[in-house]
Scaffold this motif. Structure first.
Motif, mmCIF file in Angstrom:
data_model
loop_
_atom_site.group_PDB
_atom_site.id
_atom_site.type_symbol
_atom_site.label_atom_id
_atom_site.label_comp_id
_atom_site.label_asym_id
_atom_site.label_seq_id
_atom_site.Cartn_x
_atom_site.Cartn_y
_atom_site.Cartn_z
ATOM 1 N N LEU A 281 -6.123 24.095 11.657
ATOM 2 C CA LEU A 281 -6.723 25.309 12.195
ATOM 3 C C LEU A 281 -6.556 26.415 11.166
ATOM 4 N N PHE A 282 -7.679 27.053 10.807
ATOM 5 C CA PHE A 282 -7.635 28.165 9.863
ATOM 6 C C PHE A 282 -8.123 29.427 10.555
ATOM 7 N N ASP A 283 -7.230 30.403 10.649
ATOM 8 C CA ASP A 283 -7.513 31.702 11.259
ATOM 9 C C ASP A 283 -7.012 32.731 10.246
ATOM 10 N N THR A 284 -7.873 33.064 9.283
ATOM 11 C CA THR A 284 -7.416 33.700 8.049
ATOM 12 C C THR A 284 -8.144 35.009 7.754
ATOM 13 N N GLY A 285 -7.535 35.788 6.851
ATOM 14 C CA GLY A 285 -8.126 37.042 6.421
ATOM 15 C C GLY A 285 -9.049 36.905 5.242
ATOM 16 N N ASP A 286 -9.205 35.700 4.715
ATOM 17 C CA ASP A 286 -10.124 35.464 3.598
ATOM 18 C C ASP A 286 -10.679 34.055 3.781
ATOM 19 N N ASP A 287 -11.020 33.365 2.694
ATOM 20 C CA ASP A 287 -11.611 32.040 2.829
ATOM 21 C C ASP A 287 -10.643 31.067 3.509
ATOM 22 N N CYS A 288 -11.198 30.195 4.349
ATOM 23 C CA CYS A 288 -10.351 29.187 4.998
ATOM 24 C C CYS A 288 -9.839 28.192 3.958
ATOM 25 N N ILE A 289 -10.754 27.591 3.206
ATOM 26 C CA ILE A 289 -10.392 26.685 2.113
ATOM 27 C C ILE A 289 -11.177 27.123 0.891
ATOM 28 N N ALA A 290 -10.488 27.318 -0.231
ATOM 29 C CA ALA A 290 -11.152 27.720 -1.470
ATOM 30 C C ALA A 290 -10.617 26.850 -2.605
ATOM 31 N N ILE A 291 -11.493 26.043 -3.171
ATOM 32 C CA ILE A 291 -11.094 25.096 -4.220
ATOM 33 C C ILE A 291 -11.248 25.789 -5.575
ATOM 34 N N LYS A 292 -10.192 25.747 -6.379
ATOM 35 C CA LYS A 292 -10.107 26.520 -7.614
ATOM 36 C C LYS A 292 -9.866 25.609 -8.818
ATOM 37 N N SER A 293 -10.092 26.174 -10.024
ATOM 38 C CA SER A 293 -9.689 25.463 -11.247
ATOM 39 C C SER A 293 -9.548 26.432 -12.422
ATOM 40 N N GLY A 294 -8.898 27.544 -12.176
ATOM 41 C CA GLY A 294 -8.559 28.454 -13.260
ATOM 42 C C GLY A 294 -9.616 29.498 -13.554
ATOM 43 N N ARG A 295 -9.148 30.617 -14.058
ATOM 44 C CA ARG A 295 -10.002 31.766 -14.330
ATOM 45 C C ARG A 295 -10.247 31.921 -15.824
ATOM 46 N N ASN A 296 -11.514 31.890 -16.211
ATOM 47 C CA ASN A 296 -11.946 32.237 -17.564
ATOM 48 C C ASN A 296 -11.162 31.460 -18.626
ATOM 49 N N ASN A 297 -10.613 32.156 -19.603
ATOM 50 C CA ASN A 297 -9.958 31.487 -20.724
ATOM 51 C C ASN A 297 -8.776 30.636 -20.279
ATOM 52 N N ASP A 298 -8.054 31.083 -19.251
ATOM 53 C CA ASP A 298 -6.898 30.310 -18.807
ATOM 54 C C ASP A 298 -7.336 28.981 -18.190
ATOM 55 N N GLY A 299 -8.438 28.997 -17.438
ATOM 56 C CA GLY A 299 -8.950 27.748 -16.877
ATOM 57 C C GLY A 299 -9.407 26.783 -17.949
ATOM 58 N N ARG A 300 -10.042 27.314 -18.976
ATOM 59 C CA ARG A 300 -10.483 26.431 -20.063
ATOM 60 C C ARG A 300 -9.297 25.934 -20.881
ATOM 61 N N ARG A 301 -8.247 26.752 -21.000
ATOM 62 C CA ARG A 301 -7.041 26.315 -21.708
ATOM 63 C C ARG A 301 -6.395 25.135 -20.985
ATOM 64 N N VAL A 302 -6.251 25.240 -19.671
ATOM 65 C CA VAL A 302 -5.638 24.154 -18.907
ATOM 66 C C VAL A 302 -6.572 22.950 -18.852
ATOM 67 N N GLY A 303 -7.840 23.198 -18.502
ATOM 68 C CA GLY A 303 -8.865 22.166 -18.594
ATOM 69 C C GLY A 303 -8.724 20.996 -17.641
ATOM 70 N N ILE A 304 -8.175 21.225 -16.449
ATOM 71 C CA ILE A 304 -8.015 20.155 -15.456
ATOM 72 C C ILE A 304 -8.952 20.436 -14.282
ATOM 73 N N PRO A 305 -9.999 19.651 -14.086
ATOM 74 C CA PRO A 305 -10.860 19.878 -12.916
ATOM 75 C C PRO A 305 -10.102 19.582 -11.618
ATOM 76 N N SER A 306 -10.499 20.268 -10.563
ATOM 77 C CA SER A 306 -10.061 19.866 -9.227
ATOM 78 C C SER A 306 -11.041 18.823 -8.720
ATOM 79 N N GLU A 307 -10.528 17.709 -8.230
ATOM 80 C CA GLU A 307 -11.429 16.628 -7.845
ATOM 81 C C GLU A 307 -10.853 15.795 -6.714
ATOM 82 N N ASN A 308 -11.782 15.166 -6.011
ATOM 83 C CA ASN A 308 -11.429 14.294 -4.884
ATOM 84 C C ASN A 308 -10.712 15.087 -3.795
#
Length: 467
Positions: A281-308
């Protein structure tokens, strides 16, 4: 002759792949989802119990239990694993750091109250804020590099965040912020962190914490394997609530999230693989589920997709987005499956949303949504935006790629402003969108499409019109 044969074979393969990627992929996709579920290792624990009260725990609501939790978890880990049992009562504590083979179990009637004293969340730990890694206050429940960990039971995890604790740092008066007070957007805080990331400053040198205003997440398994969260209720989070980060084999089952603070996303898998979120049950002040994989240069530095990532049997009672991908998405997202969910809230802006821009870049591919009931949305049932921006100009050189999104057996009673609202890029149009057995009622504008390849409609009606 051999070249011609190879060409025919290649064309045949491309044609077959395209067919599978469109209307014929549904059964195969859900077979893949079931296979992912079977592959996820759910941790099991030895039959040993370590009662918190045996290590000095006292559930009177005022005594600090920080040392009791540390001792009980250390003893459980040293013994080879088991259950740290929290009995009925209210247990005040600083952050809880889990170790391998430990199941933190809250009996019914147990409530863990997390300290409102910021100093309790020191020393700094390696964590992340909106897709950028840093050294900051500890998450309320944290584990780094651990294997086989769990938080289970019928108790409550209360972050005690509110308009007088953590939330004012967001800089919004509705959350207790007073004009002139320092906040996360003040000089030296988030702007400095983001500049450090763009300039490749090592994470160990991105030191925040005391004297700064960057809120911690609630539950963060970081570089962990085999994680279980089951049965518990999360309340009043400082920031994102469940944040599996660089983790694999994560099961979140039967959890309730009730928290309406700023950026109170329910669950944000980031750089993570094989994540099952079910019966929640999600009763939240923002997104219930939000799938992420890093912001800008930091995401490209880490380079790990979220998957499955699989979401099933969940109720999105309140929140801005049902299942969202982005906006911190620079390393990409693939293979997202959503089924048998219910979304119904006057505050629900979008049921399914993908948001990025050319600073984020990244990709989203293979998103399957099936057997979902939507009561009402404000903006759109499906929203794809490659021009997302709330921090000023968000244009760069990283063109997002969005492809293969399928909605099947979806019913929407009140579709809001748009049925589908898709805004791609001229150089990289959104591609392979399929709606099958979809019924959307009471929407103002059925379709608003820009730089999107033709949508494939199969037995789909919007406002009573068949497409």
């Amino acid at each position: 002759m051999r070249k011609i044969s190879l060409l025919i074979l290649a064309v045949s393969f491309i044609f077959t792949s395209c067919k599978i990627g469109m209307s014929q992929n549904s059964d195969k996709a859900w077979e893949q989802a079931d296979a992912i579920i079977r592959s996820i290792t759910v941790p099991e624990f030895p039959d040993r119990t370590f009662k918190l009260e045996d290590y000095g725990g006292l559930g009177d609501g005022t005594t600090s239990n920080s040392k009791a939790f540390q001792k009980a978890i250390a003893a459980c880990n040293s013994a080879g694993g088991g259950t740290v049992l929290v009995s009925e009562g209210k247990y005040l504590t600083g952050p809880i750091h889990l170790k391998s083979n430990v199941n933190l179990h809250l009996q019914e009637g147990a409530e863990i109250l997390f300290s409102t004293n910021k100093a309790d969340y020191l020393p700094l730990v390696h964590t992340s804020y909106e897709g950028v890694e840093l050294m900051n206050y500890s998450p309320l429940i944290y584990a780094k590099g651990q294997k086989n960990i769990a938080v289970t039971g019928n108790g409550i995890l209360n972050g005690q965040a509110g308009n007088d604790n953590w939330w004012p740092w967001a800089g919004k008066d509705v959350y207790g912020y007073q004009e002139g007070d320092a906040n996360q957007n003040s000089e030296g805080n988030l702007p400095a962190l983001r500049e450090m990331a763009e300039n490749n400053v090592p994470v160990a040198e991105r030191k925040f914490g005391e004297g700064f205003y960057i809120r911690p997440t609630f539950f963060e398994p970081f570089e962990c394997e085999n994680v279980l969260v089951e049965g518990v209720t999360f309340k009043n989070a400082p920031f994102w609530i469940m944040h599996p980060l660089k983790s694999e084999n994560v099961t979140i089952n039967g959890v309730s999230v009730i928290s309406h603070g700023p950026n109170n996303d329910g669950c944000d898998p980031e750089y993570s693989k094989n994540v099952l979120i079910k019966n929640c049950l999600f009763d939240t002040g923002d997104d219930c589920i939000a799938i992420k994989s890093g912001r800008n240069n930091d995401g490209r530095r880490v380079g790990i997709p979220s998957e499955n990532i699989i979401v099933e049997g969940c109720e999105m009672k309140d929140g801005h987005g049902g299942v969202v991908m982005g906006s911190e998405i620079s390393a990409g997202v693939r293979n997202v499956f959503v089924r048998n969910c219910k979304m119904d809230s006057p505050n629900l802006d979008r049921a399914i949303r993908i948001k990025t821009n050319t600073l984020r870049g990244g990709f989203v591919e293979n998103v399957y949504v099936k057997d979902v009931e939507v009561g009402q949305v404000k903006e759109a049932v499906l929203r794809v935006n490659t021009y997302y921006g709330i921090y000023g100009k968000q244009e760069g050189n990283f063109i997002p790629k969005i492809s293969n999104i399928q909605l099947e057996n979806i019913s929407v009673e009140n579709g809001g402003k748009y049925g589908l609202l898709i805004k791609g890029r001229e150089s990289e149009p959104v591609s392979n969108i399929v709606l099958k057995n979809v019924t959307i009622k009471n929407t103002e504008t059925p379709l608003e499409l820009e730089n999107c390849e033709p949508v494939q409609f199969i037995n789909t009606t919007i406002n009573g019109k068949k497409y």
